[in-house]
Design a protein around this motif. Structure first.
Motif, short mmCIF file in Angstrom:
data_model
loop_
_atom_site.label_atom_id
_atom_site.label_comp_id
_atom_site.label_asym_id
_atom_site.label_seq_id
_atom_site.Cartn_x
_atom_site.Cartn_y
_atom_site.Cartn_z
N ARG A 144 1.97 16.60 -2.83
CA ARG A 144 2.17 15.25 -3.36
C ARG A 144 2.50 14.27 -2.23
O ARG A 144 1.99 13.15 -2.19
N ASP A 145 3.34 14.71 -1.30
CA ASP A 145 3.70 13.86 -0.17
C ASP A 145 2.49 13.60 0.72
O ASP A 145 2.25 12.46 1.15
N MET A 146 1.71 14.62 0.99
CA MET A 146 0.53 14.47 1.83
C MET A 146 -0.49 13.55 1.14
O MET A 146 -1.14 12.72 1.79
N THR A 147 -0.61 13.68 -0.17
CA THR A 147 -1.48 12.79 -0.94
C THR A 147 -1.02 11.35 -0.79
O THR A 147 -1.83 10.44 -0.59
N ALA A 148 0.29 11.14 -0.88
CA ALA A 148 0.83 9.78 -0.72
C ALA A 148 0.45 9.23 0.65
O ALA A 148 0.00 8.08 0.76
N TYR A 149 0.58 10.03 1.70
CA TYR A 149 0.21 9.54 3.03
C TYR A 149 -1.30 9.24 3.11
O TYR A 149 -1.70 8.20 3.59
N VAL A 187 -9.72 7.55 3.78
CA VAL A 187 -9.92 8.53 2.71
C VAL A 187 -9.49 7.95 1.36
O VAL A 187 -10.03 8.31 0.32
N ALA A 188 -8.55 7.02 1.37
CA ALA A 188 -8.05 6.45 0.12
C ALA A 188 -9.11 5.66 -0.64
O ALA A 188 -9.01 5.50 -1.86
N ALA A 226 -4.07 13.69 -8.49
CA ALA A 226 -3.91 15.07 -8.94
C ALA A 226 -4.94 15.99 -8.29
O ALA A 226 -4.61 17.10 -7.85
N THR A 227 -6.17 15.52 -8.19
CA THR A 227 -7.22 16.33 -7.58
C THR A 227 -6.97 16.48 -6.08
O THR A 227 -7.17 17.57 -5.51
N MET A 228 -6.52 15.41 -5.43
CA MET A 228 -6.22 15.49 -4.00
C MET A 228 -5.13 16.52 -3.74
O MET A 228 -5.25 17.36 -2.84
N ALA A 229 -4.06 16.48 -4.52
CA ALA A 229 -2.97 17.43 -4.34
C ALA A 229 -3.45 18.85 -4.60
O ALA A 229 -3.08 19.78 -3.85
N ARG A 230 -4.27 19.04 -5.62
CA ARG A 230 -4.81 20.38 -5.91
C ARG A 230 -5.69 20.86 -4.77
O ARG A 230 -5.62 22.02 -4.36
N TRP A 231 -6.52 19.97 -4.21
CA TRP A 231 -7.39 20.32 -3.08
C TRP A 231 -6.55 20.74 -1.87
O TRP A 231 -6.87 21.72 -1.19
N LEU A 232 -5.47 20.01 -1.60
CA LEU A 232 -4.62 20.34 -0.47
C LEU A 232 -3.92 21.69 -0.65
O LEU A 232 -3.70 22.42 0.31
N ARG A 233 -3.61 22.03 -1.88
CA ARG A 233 -2.94 23.30 -2.16
C ARG A 233 -3.90 24.48 -2.20
O ARG A 233 -3.59 25.54 -1.68
N THR A 258 0.83 -1.20 0.00
CA THR A 258 0.00 0.00 0.00
C THR A 258 0.87 1.25 0.00
O THR A 258 0.61 2.19 -0.76
N ARG A 259 1.90 1.26 0.83
CA ARG A 259 2.78 2.43 0.90
C ARG A 259 3.51 2.66 -0.42
O ARG A 259 3.63 3.78 -0.89
N ILE A 260 4.01 1.58 -1.01
CA ILE A 260 4.73 1.70 -2.28
C ILE A 260 3.79 2.22 -3.37
O ILE A 260 4.15 3.13 -4.12
N MET A 261 2.60 1.65 -3.44
CA MET A 261 1.65 2.09 -4.47
C MET A 261 1.23 3.54 -4.24
O MET A 261 1.10 4.31 -5.20
N ALA A 262 1.03 3.95 -2.99
CA ALA A 262 0.65 5.33 -2.71
C ALA A 262 1.74 6.29 -3.17
O ALA A 262 1.44 7.34 -3.76
N ASP A 263 2.98 5.95 -2.94
CA ASP A 263 4.09 6.79 -3.39
C ASP A 263 4.13 6.87 -4.91
O ASP A 263 4.34 7.94 -5.48
N GLN A 264 3.89 5.74 -5.57
CA GLN A 264 3.96 5.71 -7.03
C GLN A 264 2.83 6.52 -7.68
O GLN A 264 3.08 7.28 -8.60
N VAL A 265 1.60 6.37 -7.21
CA VAL A 265 0.49 7.06 -7.87
C VAL A 265 0.49 8.56 -7.59
O VAL A 265 -0.02 9.34 -8.39
N SER A 266 1.09 8.98 -6.47
CA SER A 266 1.07 10.40 -6.12
C SER A 266 2.34 11.13 -6.50
O SER A 266 2.40 12.35 -6.42
#
Length: 135
Positions: free
Chosen positions: A125-130, A81-82, A96-103, A34-42
């Motif tokens: 991007r890092d927060m999205t990965a988490y 949330v994932a 991409a939408t998650m990162a935009r929402w956070l920003r 899960t952690r590896i995939m989260a890092d890759q997609v974000s």
């Protein structure tokens, strides 16, 4: 008690312990995947995202599993949330939408309770990965 029943009990206990150990290993492997995939997609780092969420004070408004003191009640609980279909009940839940929402939450929903925090692109991007590890 006959010796054969004692041995049967010992074998049963050993099988239970082996099953528990295998289950623990499978759980740990699943979390790692899960952690590896989260890092890759974000295109981020879930470890850095965890730190960024604490630094930006996200837990003052949200309950966030894995973040010490993140017990806020203003915003939604971010556990799982994932696996949600939407962000803010309105936007598709994709990286991409998650990162935009956070920003820029105010640009996406003017007047939203989610404040502009000055989140950098890298931190988003890092927060999205988490957040994408929270299933």
């Amino acid at each position: 008690m006959p010796a054969s029943l004692k041995w049967l009990g010992v074998l049963f206990a050993a099988a239970v312990l082996a099953a528990m150990a295998a289950g623990g290993i499978m759980f740990a492997q699943g979390r790692t995947r899960t952690r590896i995939m989260a890092d890759q997609v974000s295109d981020g780092s879930n470890r850095a995202g965890r730190e960024a969420m604490a630094a930006y004070g996200c837990g003052s408004c949200h309950v966030i599993p894995g973040i010490a003191g993140a017990t806020g009640q203003v915003g939604p609980d971010l556990g799982k949330v994932a696996v949600r279909a939407t962000i803010a009940g309105k936007f598709p839940n994709d990286p991409a939408t998650m990162a935009r929402w956070l920003r820029h939450p105010q640009a996406m929903i003017p007047g939203s309770a989610m404040p502009e925090q000055g989140v950098t692109e890298r931190d988003a991007r890092d927060m999205t990965a988490y957040l994408y590890t929270l299933k």
